[in-house]
Design a protein around this motif. Structure first.
Motif, PDB file in Angstrom:
ATOM      1  N   GLU A   1      22.684 -21.428   1.141  1.00  0.00           N
ATOM      2  CA  GLU A   1      23.080 -22.326   2.227  1.00  0.00           C
ATOM      3  C   GLU A   1      23.952 -21.531   3.187  1.00  0.00           C
ATOM      4  O   GLU A   1      24.983 -20.967   2.788  1.00  0.00           O
ATOM      5  CB  GLU A   1      23.818 -23.534   1.672  1.00  0.00           C
ATOM      6  CG  GLU A   1      22.947 -24.405   0.777  1.00  0.00           C
ATOM      7  CD  GLU A   1      23.671 -25.633   0.248  1.00  0.00           C
ATOM      8  OE1 GLU A   1      24.917 -25.705   0.376  1.00  0.00           O
ATOM      9  OE2 GLU A   1      22.984 -26.530  -0.281  1.00  0.00           O
ATOM     10  N   VAL A   2      23.539 -21.466   4.453  1.00  0.00           N
ATOM     11  CA  VAL A   2      24.184 -20.573   5.416  1.00  0.00           C
ATOM     12  C   VAL A   2      24.370 -21.265   6.763  1.00  0.00           C
ATOM     13  O   VAL A   2      23.835 -22.345   7.020  1.00  0.00           O
ATOM     14  CB  VAL A   2      23.343 -19.290   5.617  1.00  0.00           C
ATOM     15  CG1 VAL A   2      23.204 -18.523   4.316  1.00  0.00           C
ATOM     16  CG2 VAL A   2      21.961 -19.623   6.193  1.00  0.00           C
ATOM     17  N   PHE A   3      25.125 -20.586   7.628  1.00  0.00           N
ATOM     18  CA  PHE A   3      25.222 -20.983   9.030  1.00  0.00           C
ATOM     19  C   PHE A   3      25.398 -19.723   9.854  1.00  0.00           C
ATOM     20  O   PHE A   3      25.921 -18.722   9.359  1.00  0.00           O
ATOM     21  CB  PHE A   3      26.368 -21.973   9.263  1.00  0.00           C
ATOM     22  CG  PHE A   3      27.747 -21.433   8.961  1.00  0.00           C
ATOM     23  CD1 PHE A   3      28.613 -21.091   9.985  1.00  0.00           C
ATOM     24  CD2 PHE A   3      28.195 -21.288   7.649  1.00  0.00           C
ATOM     25  CE1 PHE A   3      29.888 -20.602   9.720  1.00  0.00           C
ATOM     26  CE2 PHE A   3      29.463 -20.804   7.369  1.00  0.00           C
ATOM     27  CZ  PHE A   3      30.316 -20.453   8.408  1.00  0.00           C
ATOM     28  N   GLY A   4      24.906 -19.772  11.101  1.00  0.00           N
ATOM     29  CA  GLY A   4      25.001 -18.571  11.903  1.00  0.00           C
ATOM     30  C   GLY A   4      24.407 -18.711  13.291  1.00  0.00           C
ATOM     31  O   GLY A   4      24.103 -19.819  13.751  1.00  0.00           O
TER      32      GLY A   4
ATOM     33  N   GLU B   1      32.102 -27.102   0.162  1.00  0.00           N
ATOM     34  CA  GLU B   1      32.926 -28.193   0.704  1.00  0.00           C
ATOM     35  C   GLU B   1      32.653 -28.469   2.180  1.00  0.00           C
ATOM     36  O   GLU B   1      33.163 -29.441   2.751  1.00  0.00           O
ATOM     37  CB  GLU B   1      34.424 -27.865   0.537  1.00  0.00           C
ATOM     38  CG  GLU B   1      34.837 -27.534  -0.874  1.00  0.00           C
ATOM     39  CD  GLU B   1      34.793 -26.034  -1.164  1.00  0.00           C
ATOM     40  OE1 GLU B   1      35.600 -25.592  -2.012  1.00  0.00           O
ATOM     41  OE2 GLU B   1      33.971 -25.326  -0.544  1.00  0.00           O
ATOM     42  N   LEU B   2      31.873 -27.610   2.810  1.00  0.00           N
ATOM     43  CA  LEU B   2      31.586 -27.723   4.242  1.00  0.00           C
ATOM     44  C   LEU B   2      30.209 -28.348   4.434  1.00  0.00           C
ATOM     45  O   LEU B   2      29.212 -27.861   3.897  1.00  0.00           O
ATOM     46  CB  LEU B   2      31.615 -26.323   4.876  1.00  0.00           C
ATOM     47  CG  LEU B   2      31.391 -26.205   6.386  1.00  0.00           C
ATOM     48  CD1 LEU B   2      32.529 -26.853   7.152  1.00  0.00           C
ATOM     49  CD2 LEU B   2      31.259 -24.736   6.780  1.00  0.00           C
TER      50      LEU B   2
ATOM     51  N   ASP C   1      29.006 -30.003  10.033  1.00  0.00           N
ATOM     52  CA  ASP C   1      30.182 -29.275  10.514  1.00  0.00           C
ATOM     53  C   ASP C   1      29.888 -27.782  10.644  1.00  0.00           C
ATOM     54  O   ASP C   1      30.321 -27.136  11.611  1.00  0.00           O
ATOM     55  CB  ASP C   1      31.359 -29.490   9.573  1.00  0.00           C
ATOM     56  CG  ASP C   1      32.009 -30.858   9.733  1.00  0.00           C
ATOM     57  OD1 ASP C   1      31.701 -31.553  10.731  1.00  0.00           O
ATOM     58  OD2 ASP C   1      32.828 -31.230   8.873  1.00  0.00           O
ATOM     59  N   ALA C   2      29.144 -27.225   9.685  1.00  0.00           N
ATOM     60  CA  ALA C   2      28.836 -25.792   9.730  1.00  0.00           C
ATOM     61  C   ALA C   2      28.069 -25.413  10.985  1.00  0.00           C
ATOM     62  O   ALA C   2      28.266 -24.328  11.546  1.00  0.00           O
ATOM     63  CB  ALA C   2      28.039 -25.391   8.488  1.00  0.00           C
TER      64      ALA C   2
ATOM     65  N   ARG D   1      36.927 -21.375   6.532  1.00  0.00           N
ATOM     66  CA  ARG D   1      38.118 -21.594   5.701  1.00  0.00           C
ATOM     67  C   ARG D   1      39.093 -22.547   6.375  1.00  0.00           C
ATOM     68  O   ARG D   1      39.733 -23.375   5.713  1.00  0.00           O
ATOM     69  CB  ARG D   1      38.805 -20.260   5.399  1.00  0.00           C
ATOM     70  CG  ARG D   1      38.124 -19.453   4.305  1.00  0.00           C
ATOM     71  CD  ARG D   1      38.997 -18.294   3.850  1.00  0.00           C
ATOM     72  NE  ARG D   1      39.057 -17.247   4.849  1.00  0.00           N
ATOM     73  CZ  ARG D   1      38.232 -16.217   4.888  1.00  0.00           C
ATOM     74  NH1 ARG D   1      37.261 -16.097   3.990  1.00  0.00           N
ATOM     75  NH2 ARG D   1      38.357 -15.286   5.821  1.00  0.00           N
ATOM     76  N   LEU D   2      39.216 -22.448   7.690  1.00  0.00           N
ATOM     77  CA  LEU D   2      40.103 -23.356   8.413  1.00  0.00           C
ATOM     78  C   LEU D   2      39.620 -24.799   8.286  1.00  0.00           C
ATOM     79  O   LEU D   2      40.424 -25.724   8.142  1.00  0.00           O
ATOM     80  CB  LEU D   2      40.190 -22.954   9.885  1.00  0.00           C
ATOM     81  CG  LEU D   2      40.965 -21.672  10.202  1.00  0.00           C
ATOM     82  CD1 LEU D   2      40.799 -21.304  11.681  1.00  0.00           C
ATOM     83  CD2 LEU D   2      42.445 -21.836   9.881  1.00  0.00           C
ATOM     84  N   VAL D   3      38.298 -24.999   8.338  1.00  0.00           N
ATOM     85  CA  VAL D   3      37.753 -26.346   8.186  1.00  0.00           C
ATOM     86  C   VAL D   3      37.990 -26.857   6.766  1.00  0.00           C
ATOM     87  O   VAL D   3      38.469 -27.984   6.572  1.00  0.00           O
ATOM     88  CB  VAL D   3      36.244 -26.378   8.524  1.00  0.00           C
ATOM     89  CG1 VAL D   3      35.681 -27.775   8.285  1.00  0.00           C
ATOM     90  CG2 VAL D   3      35.996 -25.966   9.974  1.00  0.00           C
ATOM     91  N   VAL D   4      37.669 -26.046   5.787  1.00  0.00           N
ATOM     92  CA  VAL D   4      37.815 -26.464   4.390  1.00  0.00           C
ATOM     93  C   VAL D   4      39.281 -26.777   4.060  1.00  0.00           C
ATOM     94  O   VAL D   4      39.570 -27.707   3.297  1.00  0.00           O
ATOM     95  CB  VAL D   4      37.255 -25.379   3.448  1.00  0.00           C
ATOM     96  CG1 VAL D   4      37.593 -25.685   1.993  1.00  0.00           C
ATOM     97  CG2 VAL D   4      35.741 -25.262   3.621  1.00  0.00           C
TER      98      VAL D   4
END
Length: 308
Positions: free
Chosen positions: A89-92, A116-117, A121-122, A266-269
């Motif tokens: 599971e990725v985002f980019g 957790e994201l 949101d990702a 990390r800021l979101v989580v």
């Protein structure tokens, strides 16, 4: 055949269409993902209008798929890609469009999505949040300093306010009067946009402004530049380099790395950054999503939900 939302030539909304396309295959340094969500950004419709970044040429044939940021699940891996595997599971950042059921991503700007994201949101992080992060970091202000963010009610602006707060800065956000409650909910001081902006900023921040992150450009950029003693603390993502350099500032320098994506995730989580996804649209309503952003009325982030 998979579907994608495209523009068939440079122009207005009349060039847009939902079409069937061939499933792409990843080249060297690329991964193919089954898209779960795609973020919507002003640059999407600007590219349809013919906008190109400085020094950028685009010889891709039409139709061209909209979109620059996605989240999803890896389906195929291109040559030379390490650290990513099928099923991740990725985002980019999309290679050539993300409003689609399948999209190619640059492996160097693709990060693992924390459990957790959410996918929604990702999908907001590779362009909006990462641009916000890069600009605030570029200013390099010490904890306790005051940063002014113009265009603070949009996706990049709202992220910039929160990232500034996470770094210990006092944030002042310029946005329309209708976005006052939203800006203040992010822990920032709101200043309404409009004529005589500099005077209102001075009243709201009597101890002065230490840095400016501009997301609007034009007359707004020119006016807020007068608030700074040190013009080196002026960064813009809303104006071309010649204008901001004439004022003594600089364009935002985009890092475009997976490391930055990891940091904003990390800021979101951790709860210090909320992407504020305010509306979602299915892929067959991508045009409605784009109009919401193009009309300038979006608050926070708009996301196209491709699959659940």
């Amino acid at each position: 055949m998979p579907k994608a939302y495209v523009f068939t030539r440079c122009g207005g909304p009349e060039t847009e269409a939902l079409v069937e396309v061939d499933r792409p295959g990843p080249g060297p340094g690329e991964v193919l993902v089954a898209v779960r969500a795609a973020g919507v950004n002003p640059v999407d419709w600007k590219q349809r209008n013919g906008y190109r970044r400085a020094g950028e040429t685009d010889s891709r044939p039409f139709p061209r798929v909209f979109g620059n940021e996605v989240s999803g699940v890896v389906e195929e891996i291109g040559a030379g890609v390490d650290g990513l595997a099928v099923g991740d599971e990725v985002f980019g950042s999309a290679v050539a469009g993300g409003y689609a059921e399948y999209a190619l991503l640059h492996a160097a700007v693709t990060a693992h999505k924390p459990a957790e994201l959410s996918f929604l949101d990702a999908a907001t992080l590779p362009v909006a949040a990462a641009t916000a992060y890069d600009g605030v970091r570029q200013l390099g202000l010490p904890s306790g300093a005051t940063v002014l963010v113009t265009g603070a009610g949009g996706g990049v602006g709202s992220a910039a306010l929160q990232i500034a707060r996470a770094l210990g800065l006092r944030a002042v956000g310029v946005a329309s009067e209708g976005k006052k409650d939203f800006v203040e909910s992010l822990g920032a001081v709101h200043v309404p946009s409009g004529p005589d902006l500099a005077a209102r900023v001075r009243a709201a921040a009597p101890d002065g402004i230490d840095g400016v992150y501009d997301l609007v450009g034009g007359e707004v950029l020119t006016e807020v530049a007068t608030l700074l003693t040190d013009r080196a603390e002026l960064v813009t993502a809303g104006a071309p380099a010649p204008l901001v350099e004439k004022l003594g500032g600089a364009r935002v320098e985009r890092a475009r790395t997976a490391a930055v994506l990891d940091e904003v995730a990390r800021l979101v989580v951790s709860g210090r950054l909320d992407p504020h996804v305010t509306q979602t649209f299915p892929l067959d309503k991508a045009g409605d999503a784009l109009r919401t952003v193009e009309d300038g009325h979006a608050r926070g982030k708009i996301v196209i939900e491709v699959a659940t």
